[in-house]
Write a protein that holds these residues in place. Structure first.
Motif: not given
Length: 224
Positions: A17-18, A25-28, A171-177
């Motif tokens: 999970l790490l 964290v990188l996405t944020v 992944a979904i959050l990263a794609v949307a952003l």
């Protein structure tokens, strides 16, 4: 959500999970950095184009450059450099302007590949964690000699799926952003092309030698 299941996954599968946590964290971090950058460079381009067009119609490259400098930001920088090339090297304007616009686009796209990479690898990281947990669960069941019942099996599979859900969520959050930020970059590229058409129209109306010699010295109207 069963918090006992979640806690079991965190306590026993933290190694798989790490990497997903690091990606989140990188996405944020990229989101905050890009949001601040685009907000800092945001300008009223429509109003600027109208005022720049009026200055060019008057034949005043100097005032057009001042107007661009007052605007600031990425658009102002590209416009200012375009006017400088138009005045000093009108014969190579198109090639020089394209280089300037490409460099500006590179600034706009900075760190976006990180979001694209996270969007690609996070589902695989989650799936990897799920497979590992299922293998461990079946291994434990094998060691128990078939004495474990259905609840233990379901608990093991349930905890294994947490990694997949976590990976898909990031992944979904990263794609949307990434798509959202790419749309902002595309708007800037459209603005660069608009400026280029404006400058080329100005150059077509004038003799290249006359362009550099017809700069009027009028103060630019304040407003940016």
């Amino acid at each position: 959500m069963d918090f006992q299941l979640l806690w079991f996954a965190i306590a026993n599968d933290w190694m798989v999970l790490l990497p997903i946590l690091v990606c989140s964290v990188l996405t944020v971090a990229v989101t905050i950095e890009r949001h601040y950058f685009y907000k800092k460079n945001s300008r009223d381009v429509v109003q600027f184009i109208h005022r720049l067009q009026r200055e060019l119609q008057r034949g005043s490259l100097e005032n057009s450059q001042l107007l661009s400098a007052q605007l600031g930001g990425i658009i102002g920088e590209v416009s200012e450099e375009g006017i400088r090339v138009l005045a000093e090297q009108p014969e190579s304007f198109e090639r020089s302007y394209d280089i300037t616009a490409s460099l500006a686009t590179r600034k706009l796209e900075k760190n976006l590949p990180i979001l694209g990479t996270i969007a690609t690898i996070c589902p695989y990281l989650g799936l990897f964690g799920t497979v590992v947990r299922i293998l461990i669960t079946f291994g434990d069941l094998s060691k128990a000699g078939g004495q474990s019942g259905a609840p233990e099996i379901m608990f093991g599979i349930g905890s294994a799926l947490i990694a997949t859900a976590f990976g898909l969520g990031v992944a979904i959050l990263a794609v949307a952003l990434n798509n959202y930020f790419q749309s902002i970059v595309n708007r800037y590229e459209d603005d660069f092309q608009l400026l280029k058409l404006l400058f080329l129209s100005f150059a077509d109306e004038r003799d290249p030698m006359a362009v550099a010699g017809t700069q009027e010295r009028r103060p630019a109207q304040p407003g940016y």
